[in-house]
Design a protein around this motif. Structure first.
Motif, short mmCIF file in Angstrom:
data_model
loop_
_atom_site.label_atom_id
_atom_site.label_comp_id
_atom_site.label_asym_id
_atom_site.label_seq_id
_atom_site.Cartn_x
_atom_site.Cartn_y
_atom_site.Cartn_z
N ALA A 1 -3.45 -6.70 2.17
CA ALA A 1 -2.28 -5.83 2.13
C ALA A 1 -2.81 -4.40 2.17
CB ALA A 1 -1.46 -6.06 0.87
N ILE A 2 -1.95 -3.48 2.56
CA ILE A 2 -2.34 -2.07 2.51
C ILE A 2 -1.49 -1.41 1.44
CG2 ILE A 2 -2.68 0.05 3.83
CD1 ILE A 2 -4.00 -1.86 5.47
N VAL A 3 -2.14 -0.64 0.57
CA VAL A 3 -1.45 0.02 -0.53
C VAL A 3 -1.57 1.52 -0.35
CG1 VAL A 3 -1.59 0.46 -3.02
CG2 VAL A 3 -1.78 -1.87 -2.16
N ARG A 4 -0.46 2.21 -0.49
CA ARG A 4 -0.49 3.68 -0.50
C ARG A 4 -0.75 4.09 -1.95
NH1 ARG A 4 2.96 7.70 -1.81
NH2 ARG A 4 4.68 6.24 -2.22
N VAL A 5 -1.83 4.80 -2.16
CA VAL A 5 -2.26 5.10 -3.53
C VAL A 5 -1.43 6.23 -4.12
CG1 VAL A 5 -4.22 5.85 -4.93
CG2 VAL A 5 -4.61 4.38 -2.96
N THR A 6 -0.84 5.96 -5.30
CA THR A 6 -0.10 7.03 -5.97
C THR A 6 -0.93 7.65 -7.09
OG1 THR A 6 0.93 5.35 -7.36
CG2 THR A 6 2.19 6.11 -5.45
N SER A 7 -1.75 6.85 -7.74
CA SER A 7 -2.64 7.39 -8.76
C SER A 7 -3.97 6.67 -8.69
CB SER A 7 -2.08 7.21 -10.17
OG SER A 7 -0.89 7.92 -10.32
N THR A 8 -5.05 7.42 -8.91
CA THR A 8 -6.36 6.80 -8.97
C THR A 8 -7.19 7.60 -9.98
OG1 THR A 8 -8.30 6.11 -7.69
CG2 THR A 8 -7.19 8.11 -6.97
N ALA A 9 -8.37 7.11 -10.29
CA ALA A 9 -9.15 7.78 -11.34
C ALA A 9 -10.62 7.75 -10.99
CB ALA A 9 -8.91 7.11 -12.69
N HIS B 1 -12.48 2.70 -7.64
CA HIS B 1 -12.08 1.32 -7.85
C HIS B 1 -10.97 1.19 -8.87
CE1 HIS B 1 -15.58 2.09 -10.49
NE2 HIS B 1 -14.85 1.48 -11.39
N GLU B 2 -10.43 2.32 -9.30
CA GLU B 2 -9.29 2.24 -10.22
C GLU B 2 -8.11 2.86 -9.49
OE1 GLU B 2 -11.72 4.70 -13.25
OE2 GLU B 2 -10.30 3.54 -14.44
N PHE B 3 -7.17 2.07 -9.03
CA PHE B 3 -6.07 2.67 -8.28
C PHE B 3 -4.82 1.81 -8.36
CE2 PHE B 3 -6.15 -0.19 -4.59
CZ PHE B 3 -7.43 -0.70 -4.64
N MET B 4 -3.69 2.46 -8.09
CA MET B 4 -2.42 1.75 -8.02
C MET B 4 -1.54 2.46 -7.01
SD MET B 4 -0.55 2.91 -11.51
CE MET B 4 1.00 2.16 -11.03
N GLY B 5 -0.47 1.80 -6.59
CA GLY B 5 0.42 2.45 -5.63
C GLY B 5 1.46 1.52 -5.08
N GLU B 6 1.90 1.83 -3.89
CA GLU B 6 3.01 1.12 -3.28
C GLU B 6 2.53 0.34 -2.06
OE1 GLU B 6 6.05 3.92 -2.18
OE2 GLU B 6 6.70 2.55 -0.58
N VAL B 7 2.95 -0.89 -1.96
CA VAL B 7 2.56 -1.72 -0.82
C VAL B 7 3.24 -1.21 0.44
CG1 VAL B 7 2.65 -4.04 0.14
CG2 VAL B 7 2.22 -3.73 -2.29
N GLU C 1 -5.94 7.99 0.28
CA GLU C 1 -4.49 7.91 0.35
C GLU C 1 -4.00 6.48 0.53
OE1 GLU C 1 -4.47 11.40 3.34
OE2 GLU C 1 -2.55 11.53 2.31
N TYR C 2 -4.81 5.68 1.21
CA TYR C 2 -4.45 4.27 1.44
C TYR C 2 -5.68 3.39 1.21
CZ TYR C 2 -0.34 6.13 3.84
OH TYR C 2 0.81 6.80 4.14
N VAL C 3 -5.43 2.15 0.78
CA VAL C 3 -6.53 1.20 0.61
C VAL C 3 -6.11 -0.15 1.16
CG1 VAL C 3 -8.21 0.23 -0.99
CG2 VAL C 3 -6.94 2.26 -1.63
N ARG C 4 -7.07 -0.84 1.79
CA ARG C 4 -6.84 -2.22 2.19
C ARG C 4 -7.23 -3.09 1.01
NH1 ARG C 4 -10.02 -6.70 4.41
NH2 ARG C 4 -11.85 -5.51 3.75
N VAL C 5 -6.32 -3.96 0.59
CA VAL C 5 -6.58 -4.83 -0.56
C VAL C 5 -6.71 -6.27 -0.08
CG1 VAL C 5 -5.65 -5.69 -2.73
CG2 VAL C 5 -5.33 -3.30 -2.11
N PRO C 6 -7.92 -6.85 -0.09
CA PRO C 6 -8.08 -8.25 0.30
C PRO C 6 -7.51 -9.18 -0.77
CG PRO C 6 -10.17 -7.06 0.38
CD PRO C 6 -9.21 -6.21 -0.36
N PHE C 7 -7.15 -10.39 -0.36
CA PHE C 7 -6.59 -11.38 -1.29
C PHE C 7 -5.50 -10.73 -2.14
CE2 PHE C 7 -9.08 -14.81 -0.02
CZ PHE C 7 -10.39 -14.38 0.17
N ALA C 8 -4.57 -10.09 -1.42
CA ALA C 8 -3.50 -9.37 -2.10
C ALA C 8 -2.55 -10.32 -2.82
CB ALA C 8 -2.73 -8.52 -1.10
#
Lengths: 415, 389
Positions: B28-36, B60-66, B141-148
C-alpha cells in the motif's frame, strides 16, 4: 539409469558430517568405565602417554626457538657467522647465509604452525647446510678446521631433528588425542584425521567415491551444491509446486524458462554471465510423490547437471524441509566457473537465495522487494523513477497450490 | 516528493525523489502525516552501521493516510488513517506466527547480507540500511508499505497523530524492554538511558508492577523529564558512582532488573569511553557497550538485563563472569511491534499512558537535517522530534 544419481549424490553432506564425527576408526561402542584401582598398570600407562604426548612438542618448540635465533643471527650478522664457521667472507657467501637465515626463521615459525612439517623443514634445511659446508671444504679460502666443526654441529642438530621427527611420528600414530598442544590442529593434520571436508565430497580419499568422476562428468568433477530451507506448508503442497517445473523460473532467477515436453522430459533455458544463454534438456530419473524428485540432464547439454530435491516433514509444526543436492558442470569447466565467480556469480549463495524466494512465494504469495535492491542490483533506497521499467513482478501462476496468505497471527487493528 | 536522504556520515539532506509505486500485490502507499527521528537513526547518521548507500531514505517511525492499495490488500482502503510498525512482517512464517514479528523470514530481500553478519537474517526494516532490506523509509511525503494487510493499524478518529505515532516503534520498544524483565510485585528496576525509549521503559515498568524505577543518564534535562513526567528516581552518572548508589538505594540488594536503553553509542566515564572509542577507531570493536557493562555488573542476583538499545556488531570486555555467577538472564531483540500495538493503543485510549510527554520539538520535514543535528548533540533540551507534513 539411476546409477549416476546413486553414485554421485546418494551420500549427503549430513552423512559426511556424521562420519567425520565418528573419527578415523569409525563408530565404535562407548567404552566401559575404568576402575583405576583395579588396574594399577593404567596409571603408569598414562604417565608414559602424557610424557610421550608432550615431549616431542617441547623439543620441537626448543628447536623452533633455536632455529629462529640462528636465523636471526645469520640474517643480521652474516659475516660474523661466516667467520665462525670458517667460510670465505665474500659476497656470495654473505647472501647465501642471509638466505639461510630467512629459511631458518621460516622453519622455526613453521614448527609453531605444525610440529611435524616444521621439523621436516628443519631437516631439509640441515641437509642444505651440510651440502654448503661440504662444498666449502674444497674451497682454498676456507678455514678447514672451523668448517669441519661447523659440519659436526649441523650433523648433531640433524640427528636431533631426526630423533624429534621420529618421536612426533610415533605420537601422531597414537591418535588425535595424543597431542597436548593446540599447535597440532592446523596444516597437514588432515592426513591424520582422514579425508578432509574442505575439498567437497567429490574429492575425498575415502575410497568409496572412486566411481563418481567416471559416470557423469568425465574429467571435471563440476560444482556441487547442497542447500536446504524450511517451508511452512505440508510436503504435498511443496512437492506439487516444485514438480510443476514451469514455476521454477519465478524464484530461480537464473532460469529464463522451463518447458515441460512430456511426462519426464523438459527443456530448460538459463542466463549465463555476460548476457549469454545456455540450454539443456533434462529427464526425471526418479520421482517419489511428496518425497523426492531426481533429475539429470540429457546428452549434449550446454551445462551438464543432475540433482535431487527431497521433501521431508520438518519437526513439530514447521512444515517441510526442502533439501536440494545438485551438481553441475559449467561451460568451460573450472575456468568457466572461476570467471563466473569473478563476475560476481556465487552458485552456493544463489541456490540459497533461490530457495529463500521459493519459501517467500509459497508462504506469502509474493517475493519481497525493496527499493534498494530492485533487480537484485544495489541502488539507493529510493522509489524507482516512474516510466522507467520496474522489473515485472513474476505473476503468481494460476496453478499455485495456494499458500493460505490470510495472516495466521492476529493482525493488529482489525475490526 | 521530498524525502530525507542519507548522504554520508553526519549528512542528511532533504531531496526531491520519485514518488513510491506499488511493487507487490500486498503493498500500500501511505501519505505521511507525522514521522519522527529515532535514536537508532543516529547510529546511521554517525556512520556506525554498514551497508548504507548515498541517497537512502531514512525513517522508520511514521503514520498517515492510505492513498493506494495493491490487489492483495483487502482490509485497508484509500483514506484509512494508519500507524505503521517499523519491522516489515509477512504474518505467515514460523516466526510471525509465534509473535516474533521482527524475525520474519520473508521480508528481507538482502537476507544474504544479514546472514553473513548475524548468522541468520531477521525481518526487513523501513529505512535502516541495506542489510536490513534496503527499504525506503518514512521521513518522506509518501512511503510504500509492504504486507499492508499485516502491519499497519488503523487509528481511531478521536486520537491525535502525536498520541498514535509512537506506536510505530518507541512505545512498544519501551514496553517490551520492561516486559522482558519479568517484573514481579515489589521489584526495583534500573533504566540506563533517559531518551524517549528510556522514558517509555520507565512508564511501562510502573505499569507492569514495578515498585520503584531508578533512571540513569547524564543530561539534567532528561533526568528532570524522567523524574517529573515518568516518575522515576534519578541518578546522574557523572556525579555519582552508579553501582554504589544503586546498591545503597536498594538496601544492599541491587536492582532486581536492569534495562539498557542506551545501546551502541554509549558515553561513559573517561577511561572506559576512551578505550572503546580507540577500539572503534581501529575497527577492533564496532559498538560501545558502556551502559551494558554497567547494567550487567549492577544487576542484582538472579535478575534480568533487558537490552532495548540497538547494537549492530561486536562488543568488547563484557563482564560475562557476572552474568554466570549472578545467574542473570539477558533478553533482547528488535521490538516485535505488531504484538504490542493494539494493547498499547487501548491503554492510550483509557488514559493510562500519554506518549506525547516525550515530544520536545515539532518541525517540518524540510528541517530534518537540523533536527538530526540537535538530536544528536542533545542541544536545546531535545528529547524527541516529530516531523509534521
Amino acid at each position: 539409469m539411476n546409477a549416476p544419481i546413486d553414485d554421485v549424490l546418494e551420500r549427503t553432506r549430513e552423512d559426511e558430517w556424521g562420519r567425520q564425527a565418528a573419527g578415523r576408526s569409525g563408530w565404535a561402542p562407548v567404552r566401559e568405565p575404568v576402575y583405576v584401582w583395579e588396574e594399577p598398570g593404567r596409571r603408569q600407562e598414562w604417565q608414559e602417554q602424557l610424557a610421550r604426548g608432550s615431549n616431542p612438542d617441547r623439543i620441537a618448540g626448543g628447536l623452533a626457538v633455536f632455529s629462529m635465533g640462528l636465523g636471526l643471527l645469520q640474517l643480521a650478522a652474516p659475516r660474523q657467522v661466516a667467520e665462525w664457521a670458517g667460510l670465505p667472507e665474500e659476497r656470495n657467501m654473505v647472501n647465501l647465509l642471509r638466505a639461510a637465515g630467512v629459511r631458518e626463521i621460516a622453519s622455526g615459525l613453521a614448527i609453531f604452525a605444525g610440529a611435524t612439517p616444521g621439523v621436516w623443514a628443519r631437516i631439509l634445511g640441515d641437509g642444505m647446510d651440510l651440502a654448503l659446508l661440504a662444498d666449502a671444504l674444497r674451497d682454498p679460502r676456507a678455514d678447514r678446521g672451523r668448517v669441519a666443526t661447523a659440519a659436526a654441529v649441523v650433523a648433531g642438530t640433524t640427528l636431533l631433528d631426526l630423533f624429534t621427527a621420529d618421536l612426533l611420528n610415533k605420537r601422531n600414530a597414537m591418535g588425535p588425542d595424543a597431542a597436548m598442544t593446540p599447535t597440532r590442529r592446523v596444516l597437514g593434520e588432515r592426513g591424520t584425521y582422514g579425508s578432509g571436508f574442505g575439498g567437497g565430497f567429490g574429492n575425498q580419499s575415502g575410497g568409496t567415491h572412486e566411481g563418481m568422476g567416471n559416470t557423469l562428468f568425465a574429467e571435471d568433477k563440476g560444482i556441487e551444491i547442497e542447500r536446504s530451507i524450511t517451508v511452512g506448508l505440508p510436503p504435498e503442497q511443496v512437492y506439487a509446486y516444485w514438480h510443476n517445473f514451469e514455476n521454477l523460473p519465478r524464484f530461480m532467477l537464473h532460469l529464463e524458462a522451463v518447458e515441460v515436453l512430456d511426462g519426464t522430459r523438459s527443456r530448460w533455458t538459463a542466463k549465463a554471465p555476460l548476457g549469454m544463454s545456455v540450454a539443456w534438456d533434462a529427464v526425471i530419473t526418479e520421482d517419489i510423490p511428496n518425497q523426492l524428485i531426481a533429475w539429470q540432464s540429457v546428452e549434449g547439454a550446454d551445462v551438464e547437471n543432475a540433482g535431487i530435491v527431497r521433501f521431508q516433514p520438518a519437526p513439530g509444526d514447521r512444515g517441510t524441509e526442502v533439501h536440494v543436492q545438485m551438481r553441475y558442470s559449467p561451460p568451460a569447466g573450472r575456468l568457466g566457473s572461476l570467471v563466473a565467480r569473478l563476475l560476481g556469480e556465487e552458485p552456493h549463495q544463489q541456490v540459497r537465495d533461490d530457495l529463500r524466494r521459493f519459501k517467500m512465494l509459497l508462504e506469502t504469495g509474493e517475493i519481497a522487494r525493496s527499493e534498494g535492491s530492485l533487480d537484485n542490483k544495489e541502488r539507493s533506497a529510493q522509489p524507482p523513477r516512474k516510466n522507467v521499467d520496474v522489473p515485472d513482478y513474476p505473476a503468481t501462476p494460476a496453478d499455485t497450490t495456494p499458500a493460505d496468505t490470510t495472516p495466521v497471527a492476529e493482525a493488529p487493528g482489525q475490526p | 516528493m521530498k524525502a530525507n536522504c542519507w548522504m554520508g556520515k553526519k549528512r542528511v539532506e532533504v531531496r526531491n525523489v520519485p514518488d513510491p509505486q506499488l511493487l507487490n500485490p500486498r503493498d500500500a502507499i501511505v501519505r505521511v502525516t507525522s514521522t519522527a527521528i529515532c535514536g537508532s537513526d543516529l547510529h546511521l547518521y554517525n556512520g556506525f552501521l554498514p551497508t548504507m548507500v548515498k541517497g537512502d531514505i531514512l525513517g522508520h517511525e511514521f503514520m498517515g493516510e492510505v492513498v493506494d492499495v495493491g490487489q492483495g490488500v483487502t482490509n485497508l482502503k484509500v483514506g484509512d488513517r494508519v500507524v505503521v510498525p517499523f519491522p516489515i512482517a509477512c504474518g505467515t512464517c514460523h516466526y510471525c506466527k509465534r509473535g516474533l514479528w521482527s524475525l520474519c523470514d520473508n521480508t528481507n530481500p538482502n537476507a544474504h547480507i544479514a546472514e553473513k553478519v548475524l548468522g541468520y537474517a531477521p525481518a526487513g526494516l523501513f529505512g535502516y540500511s541495506h542489510m536490513m532490506g534496503g527499504y525506503a523509509g518514512g521521513q518522506a511525503e509518501y512511503v510504500r508499505v509492504p504486507f499492508a494487510d499485516v502491519g499497519p493499524m488503523k487509528v481511531p478518529a478521536g486520537m491525535s497523530d502525536e498520541q498514535a505515532l509512537f506506536l510505530s516503534d518507541i512505545l512498544p520498544t519501551g514496553y517490551m524492554a520492561a516486559e522482558q524483565c519479568g517484573i514481579q510485585p515489589g521489584d526495583v528496576v534500573a533504566v540506563w538511558g533517559c531518551g524517549p525509549v528510556g522514558q517509555f521503559a520507565i512508564v511501562c515498568a510502573y505499569l507492569l508492577g514495578a515498585e520503584r524505577v531508578i533512571a540513569i543518564d547524564r543530561f539534567p534535562y532528561r533526568l528532570r523529564m524522567a523524574r517529573d513526567k515518568a516518575g522515576a528516581e534519578v541518578l546522574n552518572y557523572e556525579e555519582v558512582d552508579v553501582l554504589d548508589a544503586l546498591r545503597e538505594m536498594t538496601g544492599g540488594r541491587g536492582p532486581d532488573h536492569c534495562i539498557d536503553a542506551v545501546g551502541m553509542e554509549a558515553h561513559g566515564g573517561t577511561l572506559e569511553y576512551a578505550y572503546d572509542r580507540a577500539k572503534q577507531a581501529v575497527m577492533m570493536e564496532s559498538d560501545r557497550p558502556i551502559a551494558l557493562r554497567q547494567a550487567l555488573l549492577a544487576c542484582g542476583k538472579g535478575g534480568t538485563v533487558s537490552v532495548a538499545g540497538a547494537y549492530g556488531g561486536l562488543v568488547d570486555k563484557i563482564p560475562f563472569g557476572a552474568v554466570v555467577n549472578k545467574s542473570l538472564t539477558i533478553k533482547s531483540g528488535q521490538t516485535h511491534v505488531q504484538r504490542y500495538m493494539k494493547p498499547l493503543l487501548e491503554r492510550i485510549e483509557r488514559g493510562e499512558i500519554d506518549p506525547t510527554f516525550v515530544i520536545t520539538h515539532r518541525m517540518r520535514l524540510d528541517d530534518a537535517p537540523l533536527g538530526f543535528g540537535i538530536f544528536n548533540d542533545k542541544q536545546d533540551e531535545c528529547v524527541k522530534i516529530v516531523l509534521k507534513a
